[in-house]
Design a protein around this motif. Structure first.
Motif, short mmCIF file in Angstrom:
data_model
loop_
_atom_site.label_atom_id
_atom_site.label_comp_id
_atom_site.label_asym_id
_atom_site.label_seq_id
_atom_site.Cartn_x
_atom_site.Cartn_y
_atom_site.Cartn_z
N GLN A 1 0.81 -1.22 0.00
CA GLN A 1 0.00 0.00 0.00
C GLN A 1 0.84 1.27 0.00
O GLN A 1 0.41 2.31 -0.52
CB GLN A 1 -0.96 0.00 1.20
N VAL A 2 2.03 1.23 0.58
CA VAL A 2 2.92 2.39 0.56
C VAL A 2 3.24 2.80 -0.87
O VAL A 2 3.26 3.98 -1.22
CB VAL A 2 4.22 2.11 1.36
N ASP A 3 3.48 1.81 -1.73
CA ASP A 3 3.81 2.11 -3.12
C ASP A 3 2.65 2.78 -3.85
O ASP A 3 2.86 3.54 -4.80
CB ASP A 3 4.21 0.83 -3.85
N LEU A 4 1.42 2.51 -3.42
CA LEU A 4 0.25 3.06 -4.09
C LEU A 4 -0.21 4.39 -3.50
O LEU A 4 -1.03 5.09 -4.11
CB LEU A 4 -0.91 2.07 -4.01
N THR A 5 0.31 4.75 -2.33
CA THR A 5 -0.19 5.94 -1.63
C THR A 5 0.94 6.92 -1.29
O THR A 5 1.19 7.85 -2.04
CB THR A 5 -0.94 5.52 -0.35
N PHE A 6 1.62 6.69 -0.18
CA PHE A 6 2.65 7.65 0.25
C PHE A 6 3.78 7.81 -0.76
O PHE A 6 4.36 8.89 -0.89
CB PHE A 6 3.22 7.25 1.61
N ASN A 7 4.11 6.76 -1.49
CA ASN A 7 5.17 6.87 -2.49
C ASN A 7 4.68 7.51 -3.79
O ASN A 7 5.45 7.64 -4.73
CB ASN A 7 5.79 5.51 -2.78
N GLN A 8 3.43 7.91 -3.82
CA GLN A 8 2.88 8.58 -4.99
C GLN A 8 2.54 10.05 -4.70
O GLN A 8 1.73 10.65 -5.40
CB GLN A 8 1.63 7.85 -5.50
N ILE A 9 3.17 10.62 -3.68
CA ILE A 9 3.02 12.06 -3.43
C ILE A 9 4.37 12.73 -3.58
O ILE A 9 5.42 12.13 -3.37
CB ILE A 9 2.42 12.37 -2.04
N THR A 10 4.32 14.00 -3.94
CA THR A 10 5.54 14.79 -4.00
C THR A 10 5.17 16.25 -3.80
O THR A 10 4.15 16.72 -4.29
CB THR A 10 6.31 14.60 -5.31
N GLN B 1 -2.27 6.80 -9.96
CA GLN B 1 -2.57 8.11 -9.38
C GLN B 1 -1.36 8.66 -8.67
O GLN B 1 -0.49 7.92 -8.21
CB GLN B 1 -3.70 8.00 -8.35
N ALA B 2 -1.32 9.99 -8.55
CA ALA B 2 -0.30 10.65 -7.73
C ALA B 2 -0.86 11.99 -7.28
O ALA B 2 -1.79 12.53 -7.90
CB ALA B 2 1.00 10.84 -8.51
N ALA C 1 -9.46 -1.01 3.95
CA ALA C 1 -9.45 0.01 5.00
C ALA C 1 -8.10 0.70 5.09
O ALA C 1 -8.02 1.94 5.17
CB ALA C 1 -9.82 -0.62 6.35
N LEU C 2 -7.03 -0.09 5.05
CA LEU C 2 -5.69 0.50 5.14
C LEU C 2 -5.41 1.38 3.93
O LEU C 2 -4.83 2.47 4.06
CB LEU C 2 -4.64 -0.60 5.26
N HIS C 3 -5.83 0.93 2.75
CA HIS C 3 -5.63 1.73 1.55
C HIS C 3 -6.37 3.07 1.66
O HIS C 3 -5.82 4.12 1.30
CB HIS C 3 -6.13 0.97 0.32
N GLN C 4 -7.58 3.03 2.17
CA GLN C 4 -8.37 4.26 2.30
C GLN C 4 -7.72 5.22 3.29
O GLN C 4 -7.63 6.43 3.02
CB GLN C 4 -9.79 3.93 2.75
N VAL C 5 -7.25 4.70 4.40
CA VAL C 5 -6.59 5.54 5.41
C VAL C 5 -5.31 6.15 4.84
O VAL C 5 -5.06 7.36 4.96
CB VAL C 5 -6.28 4.73 6.68
N MET C 6 -4.49 5.34 4.20
CA MET C 6 -3.21 5.82 3.68
C MET C 6 -3.39 6.79 2.52
O MET C 6 -2.65 7.77 2.38
CB MET C 6 -2.33 4.64 3.30
N THR C 7 -4.40 6.53 1.66
CA THR C 7 -4.67 7.44 0.55
C THR C 7 -5.08 8.81 1.08
O THR C 7 -4.60 9.85 0.61
CB THR C 7 -5.77 6.88 -0.36
#
Length: 394
Positions: A204-213, A375-376, A250-256
């Motif tokens: 999930q990190v690769d799909l969420t936090f690692n997709q922000i800049t 997405q990012a 749930a984790l994906h929604q929280v992290m996103t």
């Protein structure tokens, strides 16, 4: 799955206090579970990994369990050599003594100025002052240039039993994860094995936090930690089950949500920028393009100026190493088409300028070259970003 007002899951307590690391704001706190919790983490890829981050990584790797995390803002305890490592270890031991638990069940997190040493007299006194309460002050104690705490709580079902997942994070500048000046903490009362939790978090990190800049810089202190203490008394989540999918959702929604909040609160930002890539040859291609677009300084500056300069977007796509057909790209800005089949469309400049005055800008990119999506998230580049970072240390 339902978003609710922020609260701690069953069996978690916290506190946040002021110990003098900052002039007046809260700067020290902790999260504590009543029992050892399954733990998973993701950490900075910066080669100068800060002492507290390295210590927490070691603690989680010891047995994929934690019971407490102590944290501070203002001082990163990074690039501080052996003294920094000794200070982080002392924090860990002092918290363990206070809670009467093993030191390896204690994580340590710091954020702030790189190169400064922790005033351990203040830290020691602070640890003795911390209480186990239901307040949420710890969500403020980790903030640096953030403008507000970033929090979310969800309720979800595991085998018919209601569980809660709550997360908070800090992050505003030096943001370009694999992980990046961000600290994220997620707690849940669901029951899951630590190794399985690590697998889900890493995905999930690769799909969420690692997709922000925000600015393309990756800090030395970043980490995200998830704690699951099982106090909802739901059955243990098994791999590839319906409960597993519910938990992952749930984790994906929280992290996103938390990732988007970090991007939205970028230093000096006035707009959240979201890039959605569709019909790409692969998910990785889609993610690369989305993140490149939201990370481009030229794109970010154009959006701050409310300028529909689609040429900056398409040129950024063109310099990525993603696989795509350069002749079939469509681009829309906040729902207004500006490019079709890689050629510019006629559009009303005033209408687009008005659309770009919104506090969220969505860039939709259709490659017409596959089925994958990505997405990012990022933000615009403003004068205030320069002001903040020109005087950060002083």
């Amino acid at each position: 799955m339902k978003e609710i007002d922020f609260k701690w899951p069953l069996g978690f307590k916290s506190d946040g206090i002021h110990i003098g690391l900052r002039k007046s704001k809260l700067d020290f706190g902790w999260i504590v579970s009543e029992v050892p919790a399954s733990a998973a983490g993701a950490y900075t890829t910066n080669k100068f990994c800060a002492a507290p981050t390295a210590l927490t990584k070691d603690a989680i790797n010891h047995g994929h369990q934690l019971q407490a995390i102590v944290m501070n803002s203002a001082i990163a305890n990074s690039c501080t050599g052996q003294q920094g490592r000794s200070d982080a270890l002392e924090e860990q031991n002092l918290v363990a003594q206070k809670l009467e638990i093993e030191p390896t069940l204690v994580g340590v997190a710091s954020t702030g100025l790189i190169g400064a040493f922790l005033p351990m007299d203040k830290v020691k006194a602070g640890i003795q002052t911390l209480d186990q309460t239901s307040n949420f002050k710890v969500t403020e104690a980790v903030l640096t240039t953030d403008t507000h705490p970033k929090t979310i709580s969800l309720e979800f079902e595991i085998a018919g039993q209601t569980c809660t997942m709550s997360g908070f994070c800090k992050g505003s500048g030096m943001i370009h994860p694999k992980m990046a000046t961000m600290l994220g903490f997620i707690t849940t009362d669901a029951t899951i094995d630590g190794d399985l939790l690590q697998t889900i978090l890493s995905e999930q990190v690769d799909l969420t936090f690692n997709q922000i800049t925000v600015d393309g810089d990756t800090s030395t202190n970043d980490m995200v930690v998830v704690l699951a203490n099982g106090q909802a008394k739901a059955p243990t989540i098994q791999d590839s089950s319906e409960d597993y999918e519910n938990f992952k959702t749930a984790l994906h929604q929280v992290m996103t949500y938390l990732a988007q909040q970090i991007a939205k609160d970028g230093e000096g930002a006035t707009k959240l920028v979201e890039a959605n890539v569709s019909q790409a040859p692969s998910p990785l291609d889609a993610q690369k393009i989305a993140k490149a677009v939201v990370g481009s300084n030229l794109v970010k500056a154009a959006l701050f100026g409310e300028d529909a300069n689609w040429g900056r977007i398409i040129s950024t796509i063109g310099i990525t190493d993603a696989d795509f057909n350069p002749a079939t790209i469509d681009i829309a800005l906040n729902g207004h088409p500006v490019v079709q089949q890689s050629l510019g469309l006629n559009f009303d400049e005033d209408t687009l300028k008005q659309a770009l005055q919104a506090n969220k800008i969505t860039i939709d990119i259709n490659l017409h070259d596959g089925q994958a999506t990505g997405q990012a998230w990022g933000c615009d580049l403003t004068y205030q970003y320069v002001q903040i970072n020109a005087s950060y240390r002083s």
